[in-house]
Design a protein around this motif. Structure first.
Motif, PDB file in Angstrom:
ATOM      1  N   LYS A   1      -1.753  11.346 -10.990  1.00  4.82           N
ATOM      2  CA  LYS A   1      -2.322  11.707 -10.156  1.00  4.82           C
ATOM      3  C   LYS A   1      -2.881  10.988  -8.957  1.00  4.82           C
ATOM      4  O   LYS A   1      -4.056  10.694  -8.520  1.00  4.82           O
ATOM      5  CB  LYS A   1      -3.792  12.258 -10.826  1.00  4.82           C
ATOM      6  N   ASN A   2      -1.984  10.137  -8.531  1.00  7.42           N
ATOM      7  CA  ASN A   2      -1.900   9.186  -7.465  1.00  7.42           C
ATOM      8  C   ASN A   2      -2.866   8.129  -7.557  1.00  7.42           C
ATOM      9  O   ASN A   2      -3.107   7.122  -6.793  1.00  7.42           O
ATOM     10  CB  ASN A   2      -2.842   9.863  -6.249  1.00  7.42           C
ATOM     11  N   GLN A   3      -3.156   7.614  -8.903  1.00  9.79           N
ATOM     12  CA  GLN A   3      -3.921   6.569  -9.171  1.00  9.79           C
ATOM     13  C   GLN A   3      -3.119   5.170  -8.955  1.00  9.79           C
ATOM     14  O   GLN A   3      -3.854   4.236  -8.500  1.00  9.79           O
ATOM     15  CB  GLN A   3      -4.376   6.638 -10.660  1.00  9.79           C
ATOM     16  N   GLU A   4      -2.077   5.197  -9.332  1.00 11.72           N
ATOM     17  CA  GLU A   4      -1.339   4.104  -8.881  1.00 11.72           C
ATOM     18  C   GLU A   4      -1.129   3.881  -7.498  1.00 11.72           C
ATOM     19  O   GLU A   4      -1.117   2.471  -7.105  1.00 11.72           O
ATOM     20  CB  GLU A   4      -0.028   3.782  -9.816  1.00 11.72           C
ATOM     21  N   LEU A   5      -0.646   4.836  -6.671  1.00 12.96           N
ATOM     22  CA  LEU A   5      -0.376   4.818  -5.361  1.00 12.96           C
ATOM     23  C   LEU A   5      -1.806   4.151  -4.691  1.00 12.96           C
ATOM     24  O   LEU A   5      -1.789   3.532  -3.626  1.00 12.96           O
ATOM     25  CB  LEU A   5      -0.080   6.136  -4.872  1.00 12.96           C
ATOM     26  N   GLU A   6      -2.868   4.726  -5.090  1.00 12.57           N
ATOM     27  CA  GLU A   6      -4.332   4.266  -4.662  1.00 12.57           C
ATOM     28  C   GLU A   6      -4.647   2.789  -4.836  1.00 12.57           C
ATOM     29  O   GLU A   6      -4.820   2.063  -4.031  1.00 12.57           O
ATOM     30  CB  GLU A   6      -5.390   5.090  -5.228  1.00 12.57           C
ATOM     31  N   SER A   7      -4.205   2.526  -6.065  1.00 12.58           N
ATOM     32  CA  SER A   7      -4.385   0.844  -6.420  1.00 12.58           C
ATOM     33  C   SER A   7      -3.564   0.095  -5.853  1.00 12.58           C
ATOM     34  O   SER A   7      -3.779  -1.157  -5.094  1.00 12.58           O
ATOM     35  CB  SER A   7      -4.062   0.545  -7.810  1.00 12.58           C
ATOM     36  N   GLU A   8      -2.279   0.684  -5.081  1.00 10.97           N
ATOM     37  CA  GLU A   8      -1.382  -0.318  -4.303  1.00 10.97           C
ATOM     38  C   GLU A   8      -1.648  -0.301  -3.054  1.00 10.97           C
ATOM     39  O   GLU A   8      -1.634  -1.355  -2.367  1.00 10.97           O
ATOM     40  CB  GLU A   8       0.176   0.052  -4.656  1.00 10.97           C
ATOM     41  N   LEU A   9      -2.243   0.814  -2.464  1.00 11.05           N
ATOM     42  CA  LEU A   9      -2.698   0.929  -1.014  1.00 11.05           C
ATOM     43  C   LEU A   9      -3.885   0.308  -0.897  1.00 11.05           C
ATOM     44  O   LEU A   9      -4.098  -0.360   0.492  1.00 11.05           O
ATOM     45  CB  LEU A   9      -2.824   2.384  -0.503  1.00 11.05           C
ATOM     46  N   LEU A  10      -4.765   0.229  -1.608  1.00 13.35           N
ATOM     47  CA  LEU A  10      -6.107  -0.224  -1.417  1.00 13.35           C
ATOM     48  C   LEU A  10      -6.205  -1.693  -0.917  1.00 13.35           C
ATOM     49  O   LEU A  10      -6.811  -1.804   0.224  1.00 13.35           O
ATOM     50  CB  LEU A  10      -7.077  -0.298  -2.865  1.00 13.35           C
ATOM     51  N   PRO A  11      -5.639  -2.719  -1.544  1.00 12.53           N
ATOM     52  CA  PRO A  11      -5.768  -3.955  -0.799  1.00 12.53           C
ATOM     53  C   PRO A  11      -5.044  -4.077   0.580  1.00 12.53           C
ATOM     54  O   PRO A  11      -5.532  -4.953   1.394  1.00 12.53           O
ATOM     55  CB  PRO A  11      -5.068  -5.066  -1.748  1.00 12.53           C
ATOM     56  N   LEU A  12      -3.910  -3.294   0.645  1.00  8.65           N
ATOM     57  CA  LEU A  12      -3.118  -3.206   1.894  1.00  8.65           C
ATOM     58  C   LEU A  12      -4.066  -2.716   3.043  1.00  8.65           C
ATOM     59  O   LEU A  12      -4.116  -3.252   4.158  1.00  8.65           O
ATOM     60  CB  LEU A  12      -2.050  -2.324   1.957  1.00  8.65           C
ATOM     61  N   ILE A  13      -4.681  -1.536   2.861  1.00 10.10           N
ATOM     62  CA  ILE A  13      -5.650  -1.077   3.816  1.00 10.10           C
ATOM     63  C   ILE A  13      -6.889  -1.925   4.219  1.00 10.10           C
ATOM     64  O   ILE A  13      -7.418  -2.322   5.136  1.00 10.10           O
ATOM     65  CB  ILE A  13      -6.243   0.643   3.321  1.00 10.10           C
ATOM     66  N   GLN A  14      -7.588  -2.260   2.934  1.00 13.51           N
ATOM     67  CA  GLN A  14      -8.666  -3.500   2.924  1.00 13.51           C
ATOM     68  C   GLN A  14      -8.345  -4.493   3.828  1.00 13.51           C
ATOM     69  O   GLN A  14      -9.064  -4.802   4.589  1.00 13.51           O
ATOM     70  CB  GLN A  14      -9.055  -3.837   1.553  1.00 13.51           C
ATOM     71  N   SER A  15      -7.169  -5.049   3.895  1.00 13.32           N
ATOM     72  CA  SER A  15      -6.782  -6.287   4.642  1.00 13.32           C
ATOM     73  C   SER A  15      -6.703  -5.699   6.133  1.00 13.32           C
ATOM     74  O   SER A  15      -6.694  -6.718   7.120  1.00 13.32           O
ATOM     75  CB  SER A  15      -5.363  -6.604   4.356  1.00 13.32           C
ATOM     76  N   THR A  16      -6.802  -4.554   6.574  1.00 13.91           N
ATOM     77  CA  THR A  16      -6.789  -4.163   7.812  1.00 13.91           C
ATOM     78  C   THR A  16      -8.200  -3.948   8.579  1.00 13.91           C
ATOM     79  O   THR A  16      -8.310  -3.816   9.529  1.00 13.91           O
ATOM     80  CB  THR A  16      -5.884  -2.977   8.466  1.00 13.91           C
ATOM     81  N   VAL A  17      -9.168  -4.077   7.683  1.00 13.82           N
ATOM     82  CA  VAL A  17     -10.631  -3.806   8.015  1.00 13.82           C
ATOM     83  C   VAL A  17     -11.031  -5.204   8.391  1.00 13.82           C
ATOM     84  O   VAL A  17     -11.169  -6.245   7.950  1.00 13.82           O
ATOM     85  CB  VAL A  17     -11.490  -3.331   6.835  1.00 13.82           C
ATOM     86  N   ILE A  18     -11.542  -4.912   9.927  1.00  9.45           N
ATOM     87  CA  ILE A  18     -12.265  -6.286  10.572  1.00  9.45           C
ATOM     88  C   ILE A  18     -13.454  -6.501   9.859  1.00  9.45           C
ATOM     89  O   ILE A  18     -14.245  -5.566   9.851  1.00  9.45           O
ATOM     90  CB  ILE A  18     -12.107  -6.074  12.007  1.00  9.45           C
ATOM     91  N   GLN A  19     -13.684  -7.879   9.563  1.00  6.94           N
ATOM     92  CA  GLN A  19     -15.056  -8.042   8.733  1.00  6.94           C
ATOM     93  C   GLN A  19     -16.049  -8.499   9.823  1.00  6.94           C
ATOM     94  O   GLN A  19     -15.716  -9.344  11.045  1.00  6.94           O
ATOM     95  CB  GLN A  19     -14.700  -9.236   7.854  1.00  6.94           C
TER      96      GLN A  19
END
Length: 207
Positions: free
Chosen positions: A189-207
């Motif tokens: 149910k996309n759980q592993e896809l989400e866990s892999e994408l999470l840090p990738l997308i998080q790295s694009t967020v400007i702090q």
């Protein structure tokens, strides 16, 4: 000269498809007993028909966790997520609807899709272990000056199953193996896809 990332140019992005246009193209081709690419065999048509069912299902049922939602909504700068795909690709059908769900959470994210076999020059810049495996997602700044992340072609557990099958099929036909792989997708149910994408997308967020 306009900014670009390798073969990814402004013209390519402008002519790339939205998800809706991609789905409409697939429906139109199937009505003509065709799919994307050059292989219009009955097997590839069957893959494509099955993929339409998979995408329909995930369009309705894919869920985004609260953690992922917060990360995606925190994006404040415009991004483009370019997806390399083909209608007959089972991994694409299993993963792209969830990626679309993410993009719909934030107007700063624009998703565009291109077909692998129509854009070999782009595909060859994003090979997986030397192969043209899809889907592939390339996240970039909207001005095409910076690549933010890449993902694909499938979550780690699914990828290991594919690699193991290629090393030793254990007598399974591709159809039998494919059934096992897609059962894994349904259960995960996309759980592993989400866990892999999470840090990738998080790295694009400007702090």
């Amino acid at each position: 000269m306009e900014p670009h990332l390798g073969s990814i140019t402004r013209d390519l992005i402008n002519h790339a498809m939205t998800y809706q246009a991609y789905r409409e193209l697939i429906d139109k081709l199937l009505a003509e007993n065709k799919t994307t690419g050059q292989n219009h065999s009955e097997a590839y048509l069957d893959y494509t028909r099955m993929n339409v069912q998979r995408m329909n299902r995930w369009d309705k049922t894919a869920k985004v966790s609260e953690t992922m939602r917060e990360v995606v909504e925190a994006i404040t700068e415009d991004q483009i997520w370019l997806v390399i795909t083909e209608a007959w690709c089972g991994d694409a059908a299993q993963n792209i609807p969830y990626i679309i769900k993410l993009a719909e959470l934030n107007p700063h994210i624009q998703v565009r899709l291109i077909l692998r076999d129509e854009h070999p020059e782009v595909m060859d810049e994003y090979l997986t272990q030397g192969t043209r495996s899809i889907p592939k997602v390339i996240g970039m700044t909207a001005d095409l000056t910076c690549e933010l992340f890449t993902w694909g072609p499938r979550p780690p557990s699914a990828h290991e199953q594919v690699m193991e099958y290629k090393r030793d099929s254990k007598g399974l036909s591709y159809k039998e193996f494919s059934g096992t792989l897609h059962l894994w997708y349904a259960r995960n149910k996309n759980q592993e896809l989400e866990s892999e994408l999470l840090p990738l997308i998080q790295s694009t967020v400007i702090q």
